[in-house]
Scaffold this active site. Sequence first.
Site, PDB file in Angstrom:
ATOM      1  N   GLY A  77      22.580  41.600 -63.557  1.00 22.31           N
ATOM      2  CA  GLY A  77      22.825  42.922 -62.993  1.00 22.31           C
ATOM      3  C   GLY A  77      23.433  42.776 -61.606  1.00 22.31           C
ATOM      4  O   GLY A  77      22.868  42.111 -60.734  1.00 22.31           O
ATOM      5  N   THR A 102      24.419  44.556 -58.292  1.00 19.10           N
ATOM      6  CA  THR A 102      24.111  45.796 -57.580  1.00 19.10           C
ATOM      7  C   THR A 102      25.275  46.205 -56.692  1.00 19.10           C
ATOM      8  O   THR A 102      25.578  45.559 -55.707  1.00 19.10           O
ATOM      9  CB  THR A 102      22.834  45.660 -56.735  1.00 19.10           C
ATOM     10  OG1 THR A 102      23.040  44.687 -55.713  1.00 19.10           O
ATOM     11  CG2 THR A 102      21.661  45.227 -57.595  1.00 19.10           C
ATOM     12  N   VAL A 141      19.791  38.858 -60.985  1.00 17.95           N
ATOM     13  CA  VAL A 141      20.296  39.969 -60.177  1.00 17.95           C
ATOM     14  C   VAL A 141      21.166  39.423 -59.058  1.00 17.95           C
ATOM     15  O   VAL A 141      20.804  38.453 -58.393  1.00 17.95           O
ATOM     16  CB  VAL A 141      19.141  40.808 -59.578  1.00 17.95           C
ATOM     17  CG1 VAL A 141      19.672  41.839 -58.598  1.00 17.95           C
ATOM     18  CG2 VAL A 141      18.342  41.499 -60.688  1.00 17.95           C
ATOM     19  N   LYS A 142      22.311  40.046 -58.893  1.00 15.66           N
ATOM     20  CA  LYS A 142      23.187  39.724 -57.765  1.00 15.66           C
ATOM     21  C   LYS A 142      23.143  40.894 -56.794  1.00 15.66           C
ATOM     22  O   LYS A 142      23.411  42.037 -57.171  1.00 15.66           O
ATOM     23  CB  LYS A 142      24.624  39.495 -58.243  1.00 15.66           C
ATOM     24  CG  LYS A 142      25.616  39.255 -57.106  1.00 15.66           C
ATOM     25  CD  LYS A 142      27.027  39.020 -57.651  1.00 15.66           C
ATOM     26  CE  LYS A 142      28.041  38.846 -56.530  1.00 15.66           C
ATOM     27  NZ  LYS A 142      29.409  38.572 -57.042  1.00 15.66           N
ATOM     28  N   THR A 143      22.785  40.599 -55.550  1.00 16.00           N
ATOM     29  CA  THR A 143      22.719  41.664 -54.557  1.00 16.00           C
ATOM     30  C   THR A 143      23.147  41.109 -53.201  1.00 16.00           C
ATOM     31  O   THR A 143      23.672  40.000 -53.107  1.00 16.00           O
ATOM     32  CB  THR A 143      21.311  42.286 -54.508  1.00 16.00           C
ATOM     33  OG1 THR A 143      21.351  43.521 -53.796  1.00 16.00           O
ATOM     34  CG2 THR A 143      20.299  41.356 -53.851  1.00 16.00           C
TER      35      THR A 143
END
Length: 291
Positions: free
Chosen positions: A172, A174, A202-204
Amino acid sequence: MADMDGFREASDFGVGQTALQTSFHVKGASCMTWGMKDRLSRIFNPKTGRTVMLAFDHGFIMGPTSGLERIDLNIVPLVQYADCLMCTRGILRTSIPANVNKPVCLRSDAGSTVLTELNRNVLIDVEDAIRCNASAMAVMFSAGDGEQEAVTVANLARAVDLGNRYGIPVMGVTAVGKQMTRDARYFALASRVCAENGAAIVKTYYCEGFEKIAASCPVPVVIAGGKKLPEHEALELCYKAVNDGAAGVDMGRNVFQSESPVAMIQAVHAVVHDGLMPDQAYCLFEELKKR
């Protein structure tokens, strides 16, 4: 039937020895299927549990941006130093040699460009990700972006459903909307929503209080490099993020727009996997730059 000549009766059963149980090195993945774990093991180094992903999917909304004019000249020389490649299917097929043997996190949604309103995305066919032998599928979630929040979370949930069917994890990504303050509270919200909807990665973005984002997300968090920074600052960003709980980086512009991209990705790798301090990594960058 196997030839029975010379057949030896089984005798070494290890009776009394406890069956070996190995813990899995990727956060939140212990109960996943073998195929999921296998693909995650390609992305995250089993020795460190971390990854250096090279992101060059920018062209799907930006076109031939600086540093990505010629993938064959600008990106292919960097591939050997990355743990994983994040790109689109078009670039993968046209410009990345199939014999590089690197795992691919395939950009699996497509949408509007910088010329119009962003984040109006649709999913690509999961079978094309399979044909590309993708180790993961990257799908954007745009938290706080009006009606596009619902569209992008639906894309994410659908990608997870399809990924679970075929054993392909979803990352995911962001992309926080204009209405959301870029701080730990909202990045934590966006990251947690991705994980709650089944994202395995998750990439944020890194920010003050990032340790709370990483701690509250039950799957690995990798940080985006964001805008181009001076090399020492970018290496410091990597160090702080990993020190605060990130499982690695997914960097693009801070690598391929560097004055020496080959030296930069090696310095980033040294920070993420070898624990080099920013000053040490910058010295390494300067040394490699001269070669």
